[in-house]
Design an enzyme around this catalytic site. Structure first.
Site, short mmCIF file in Angstrom:
data_model
loop_
_atom_site.label_atom_id
_atom_site.label_comp_id
_atom_site.label_asym_id
_atom_site.label_seq_id
_atom_site.Cartn_x
_atom_site.Cartn_y
_atom_site.Cartn_z
CB SER A 50 -1.10 0.21 1.26
OG SER A 50 -0.27 -0.50 2.57
CG ASP A 88 2.55 -7.00 1.09
OD1 ASP A 88 2.00 -8.02 1.56
OD2 ASP A 88 1.63 -5.98 1.02
CD GLU A 187 -7.65 -5.76 1.69
OE1 GLU A 187 -6.34 -6.32 0.99
OE2 GLU A 187 -7.72 -4.85 1.69
O1 KIV Z 1 -0.05 -3.32 1.82
C1 KIV Z 1 -0.86 -2.93 2.30
O2 KIV Z 1 -1.05 -2.59 3.33
C2 KIV Z 1 -1.96 -4.84 3.06
C3 KIV Z 1 -2.69 -4.38 3.65
C4 KIV Z 1 -4.04 -3.73 3.37
C5 KIV Z 1 -3.40 -5.73 4.82
O3 KIV Z 1 -1.77 -5.59 2.04
#
Ligand code: KIV
Length: 274
Positions: A50, A88, A187
Site C-alpha cells: 500500500s 509484502d 481482507e
Molecule cells: O499493503 C497493505 O497495506 C496490505 C494491507 C491492506 C493488509 O496488504
C-alpha cells in the site's frame, strides 16, 4: 495505554502461538520514525505494498517494485526493535514460479533483516508457500480481497457477501494454513465468514475490514490517522492528522511571510522534539 517492555523482537512462531489468545495488533509503516511509534504498541508491523498509494500517490499496488519494498523495509527495521516486521512481496515478484518467489523473498529477508514476508493468494499459491516455508522463509498469507489482482477483479469490492460465495474463500484460507503459513490476512470479507474461517483454520487470522471476529487486525497507519485522502468505509479514524498538519503548515507559512518566526537565538541549542 500499553507500552511493551520486552525488547526481544517477536518472531513468526510467537505470532502463530497467539492463535485464539490475546488479539494481535498490527499496523502498516514504511518509515523508520512511524515504525518506532508503532513498535511500542503493536505486535507486528507490515511494510505493505500500500506504500505505492500512500507514499507515491499511485492508483493501485500493481506498479510497486521489489526495490521499493526493500528500501522501506530496511527503514522500518532500523526504526523498530520489538515488533515482527513483515514485508509484502510486490506484484510480479513471486507469481511466475516458486523459484522466482524464493529468489525475491530471500532478497527481502537478506537485505532488510525482516522476520517474514506476505504474499497474496490462496489455493493457487499453496505450493509456493510450502516451498518458501520449507526453505526457512516465514510466510503470512493474504486472502479475500487481494488488491494486486485489481485488474482481473475490476474493483476493490468486499468479498463473500453472500454465503454462496464463501466456499472459494474458505478453501483459500485453508490452503494457506495447510501450506505452512504462520498467519493469514483476511481482507474485506463479511463478519460471519471471517468468524467461520477464524474457527476453522489453525493459524491466526488478521482482519482488515473483516470484523473483530478475527485473531487480530491490521490497518494502514495513514488511513487510521486521518492522513489519507480516500479511506475504505470500514476504517475507524483514531486521529485527524491531515487537518492538523495543514493548520501547522499554514501557521508556518504565515509566520515566514510576516517575518515573525523565531530567530536562531530562540532555537539553539536544539531541543529533543519527542
Ligand atoms: O499493503 C497493505 O497495506 C496490505 C494491507 C491492506 C493488509 O496488504
Amino acid at each position: 495505554m500499553s507500552v511493551h517492555r520486552d525488547e526481544r523482537r517477536l518472531t513468526a512462531p510467537d505470532i502463530l502461538a497467539r492463535k485464539g489468545g490475546v488479539p494481535i495488533a498490527m499496523l502498516t509503516s514504511y518509515h523508520a520514525h512511524t515504525a518506532g511509534l508503532c513498535d511500542r504498541h503493536c505486535d507486528s508491523i507490515l511494510v505493505g505494498d500500500s506504500l505505492g498509494m500512500v507514499m507515491h500517490g499511485l492508483e493501485t499496488t500493481v506498479p510497486v517494485t521489489l526495490d521499493m519494498m526493500i528500501l522501506q523495509g530496511l527503514a522500518v527495521m532500523r526504526g523498530s526493535k520489538r515488533a515482527l516486521v513483515v514485508v509484502d512481496m510486490p506484484f510480479g515478484s513471486y507469481e511466475a514460479s516458486k523459484e522466482q518467489a524464493f529468489h525475491s523473498a530471500a532478497r527481502i529477508m537478506k537485505e532488510t533483516g525482516c522476520g517474514a514476508i506476505k504474499l497474496e493468494g490462496g489455493v493457487r499459491m499453496g505450493e509456493t508457500i510450502r516451498f518458501l516455508v520449507e526453505r526457512g522463509i516465514p510466510v503470512m498469507g493474504h486472502v479475500g480481497l487481494t488488491p494486486q489482482s485489481i485488474n482481473t477483479l475490476g474493483s476493490f469490492r468486499a468479498q463473500g457477501r453472500s454465503p454462496d460465495d464463501w466456499a472459494p474463500i474458505e478453501a483459500d484460507a485453508a490452503a494457506v494454513a495447510e501450506a505452512g503459513a504462520f498467519a493469514v490476512v483476511l481482507e474485506a470479507i463479511a463478519e460471519p465468514l471471517a468468524a467461520k474461517i477464524t474457527r476453522d483454520v489453525p493459524i491466526p487470522t488478521i482482519g482488515i475490514g473483516a470484523s473483530a471476529a478475527c485473531d487480530g487486525q491490521v490497518l494502514v497507519l495513514e488511513d487510521m490517522l486521518g492522513l489519507s485522502p480516500r479511506v475504505p468505509k470500514f476504517v475507524k479514524r483514531y486521529g485527524d492528522l491531515g487537518p492538523a498538519i495543514e493548520r501547522a503548515v499554514a501557521a508556518y507559512a504565515e509566520e515566514v511571510r510576516s517575518r515573525t518566526f523565531p530567530g536562531p537565538e530562540n532555537v539553539y541549542p536544539m531541543k529533543k522534539a519527542t
